[in-house]
Scaffold this motif. Structure first.
Motif, short mmCIF file in Angstrom:
data_model
loop_
_atom_site.label_atom_id
_atom_site.label_comp_id
_atom_site.label_asym_id
_atom_site.label_seq_id
_atom_site.Cartn_x
_atom_site.Cartn_y
_atom_site.Cartn_z
N ILE A 30 -0.83 -68.74 68.93
CA ILE A 30 -0.41 -67.93 70.07
C ILE A 30 1.12 -67.97 70.11
O ILE A 30 1.71 -69.06 70.11
N VAL A 31 1.73 -66.79 70.12
CA VAL A 31 3.20 -66.70 70.11
C VAL A 31 3.64 -65.67 71.15
O VAL A 31 2.86 -64.82 71.57
N GLU A 32 4.92 -65.76 71.50
CA GLU A 32 5.49 -64.77 72.41
C GLU A 32 6.35 -63.80 71.61
O GLU A 32 7.20 -64.20 70.82
N THR A 33 6.10 -62.50 71.80
CA THR A 33 6.86 -61.47 71.14
C THR A 33 7.46 -60.55 72.20
O THR A 33 7.18 -60.70 73.39
N VAL A 34 8.25 -59.59 71.77
CA VAL A 34 8.84 -58.65 72.73
C VAL A 34 7.76 -57.76 73.35
O VAL A 34 7.99 -57.12 74.38
N ARG A 35 6.60 -57.70 72.74
CA ARG A 35 5.49 -56.92 73.30
C ARG A 35 4.68 -57.74 74.28
O ARG A 35 3.84 -57.20 74.99
N LYS A 89 7.88 -30.66 47.37
CA LYS A 89 8.82 -31.33 48.25
C LYS A 89 8.14 -31.94 49.46
O LYS A 89 8.50 -33.04 49.92
N GLU A 90 7.14 -31.27 49.99
CA GLU A 90 6.46 -31.78 51.20
C GLU A 90 5.65 -33.04 50.93
O GLU A 90 5.25 -33.74 51.86
N LEU A 91 5.42 -33.36 49.64
CA LEU A 91 4.68 -34.57 49.32
C LEU A 91 5.55 -35.81 49.41
O LEU A 91 5.04 -36.93 49.52
N GLU A 92 6.86 -35.62 49.34
CA GLU A 92 7.76 -36.76 49.37
C GLU A 92 7.81 -37.38 50.76
O GLU A 92 7.69 -36.71 51.77
N ASP A 93 8.00 -38.68 50.78
CA ASP A 93 8.18 -39.39 52.05
C ASP A 93 9.26 -40.43 51.83
O ASP A 93 9.07 -41.39 51.10
N HIS A 94 10.42 -40.22 52.45
CA HIS A 94 11.55 -41.11 52.21
C HIS A 94 11.60 -42.25 53.21
O HIS A 94 12.53 -43.06 53.18
N GLY A 95 10.62 -42.32 54.12
CA GLY A 95 10.61 -43.42 55.08
C GLY A 95 10.17 -44.70 54.42
O GLY A 95 9.16 -44.74 53.74
N GLY A 96 10.92 -45.77 54.61
CA GLY A 96 10.58 -47.04 53.95
C GLY A 96 10.07 -48.10 54.90
O GLY A 96 9.92 -49.23 54.50
N LYS A 97 9.83 -47.74 56.15
CA LYS A 97 9.42 -48.74 57.12
C LYS A 97 8.21 -48.27 57.90
O LYS A 97 8.17 -47.15 58.37
N SER A 98 7.23 -49.14 58.01
CA SER A 98 6.05 -48.81 58.78
C SER A 98 6.37 -48.87 60.27
O SER A 98 7.14 -49.71 60.73
N LYS A 99 5.81 -47.94 61.04
CA LYS A 99 6.05 -47.90 62.48
C LYS A 99 5.04 -48.71 63.29
O LYS A 99 5.24 -48.94 64.47
N ILE A 100 3.98 -49.15 62.67
CA ILE A 100 2.93 -49.79 63.43
C ILE A 100 3.22 -51.25 63.75
O ILE A 100 2.51 -51.86 64.52
N ASP A 101 4.28 -51.83 63.16
CA ASP A 101 4.61 -53.21 63.46
C ASP A 101 5.88 -53.32 64.30
O ASP A 101 6.36 -54.40 64.56
N ASP A 102 6.46 -52.18 64.68
CA ASP A 102 7.69 -52.20 65.48
C ASP A 102 7.44 -52.95 66.80
O ASP A 102 6.38 -52.84 67.40
N GLY A 103 8.45 -53.67 67.24
CA GLY A 103 8.38 -54.28 68.57
C GLY A 103 7.85 -55.68 68.58
O GLY A 103 7.74 -56.29 69.64
N LYS A 104 7.51 -56.23 67.43
CA LYS A 104 7.03 -57.61 67.41
C LYS A 104 8.18 -58.57 67.69
O LYS A 104 9.26 -58.41 67.19
#
Length: 302
Positions: free
Chosen positions: A32-37, A287-302
């Motif tokens: 059990i830990v404390e996070t910003v969430r 071109k629409e197949l490319e994705d230049h994002g390198g960070k997942s958004k589902i772990d933000d805010g930990k």
């Protein structure tokens, strides 16, 4: 040096550092830990070890406690509540006629926040939806828009290779993937062949990119002139990167003949930085197949 333990909140999520606070913690323990969430329960990936001070974000939060049997029951209860919350949110989305696809509902361990992850083509005005959800669940509501790669990472599936998706099994973060990588590896630029179930270029194109760049740097380009072992001038017709074989066209008297040689048998000037040419038509289609994002958004805010 700072002593830390590594904790992960999702199966393939980012590993976060916490102060062990004197607890005897082993890999596989729930803590059990404390996070910003808020207060969360996480899985210990590695037990106490020392890391460089520069790699730790200060102040380093401490482990509150090792999860008890009661904590495990709370976690399981939250998983059941999330299923119910998911169905209710679906109904509310339909009620407000919003063009969004709900992917997952997630409670924090202390139930102080309920998060809903969704995908949508553009920006969504979900203010009324949040009010409805807050009235039902009586806790803080957060709606977070994620990309199609994050959606696939959450839901999982099987790739065209027949194996479980990389993003769902071991990739902690996404890497930028480009059309150039597919071209460098001599792959057919057919969208159905080089895109994953998320509709973006397959993450695994990155896995072998460095190897292909190295091998290609020792090969002639198509159309280049080379000298064969018997001293003939020849034009490169095709190359086999992995086999390191070159097919050439040689002129004998008034006839042309196709021959294949090992790279080591030919004399030529290798291209150290071989340009990968992509036509405008190919670029427009892919071109629409490319994705230049390198960070997942589902772990933000930990």
């Amino acid at each position: 040096m700072t002593k830390v333990v590594g904790v992960r909140f999702r199966n393939t999520g980012k590993i976060y550092y916490f102060d062990p606070a004197g607890f005897q913690i082993e890999a596989g323990n729930h803590v059990i830990v404390e996070t910003v969430r808020g207060v969360e329960i996480g899985n210990v990936i590695f037990s106490s070890k020392e890391v460089e001070d520069d790699s730790v974000i200060q102040p380093l939060k401490s482990i509150i406690r090792i999860a008890t049997a009661e904590d495990e029951k709370v976690m399981e209860k939250n998983r059941e509540k999330e299923k119910e919350a998911f169905q209710i949110c679906l109904e509310k989305i339909a009620k407000h006629n919003l063009e969004m696809k709900l992917v997952e509902a997630e409670y924090t361990f202390d139930n102080n926040k309920l998060l809903f992850y969704f995908t949508a083509d553009g920006r969504i005005d979900f203010r009324e939806l949040v009010k409805d959800l807050a009235a039902v669940f009586r806790t803080r509501i957060e709606l977070r828009q994620i990309g199609v790669r994050d959606e696939t990472k959450i839901l999982g599936g099987v790739g065209i290779c027949g194996r479980a998706l990389c993003c769902h099994t071991y990739l902690t973060d996404f890497v930028p993937v480009s059309i150039k990588m597919a071209k460098e590896q001599n792959l057919s630029l057919n969208p159905s062949k080089i895109s994953g179930v998320c509709g973006r270029l397959m993450c695994c194109l990155k896995n072998e990119q460095e190897t292909y760049e190295y091998l290609n740097s020792h090969l002639p380009g198509i159309g280049d002139y080379v000298t064969t072992p018997d001293g003939l001038k020849a034009v490169v017709q095709s190359v086999s990167v992995l086999r390191q074989m070159i097919k050439v066209i040689v002129e004998l008297d008034d006839e042309k003949e196709a021959r294949e040689y090992k790279v080591s048998e030919l004399k030529f000037r290798p291209r150290r930085h071989r340009d990968v040419k992509i036509s405008k038509e190919e670029l427009k289609e892919l071109k629409e197949l490319e994705d230049h994002g390198g960070k997942s958004k589902i772990d933000d805010g930990k």
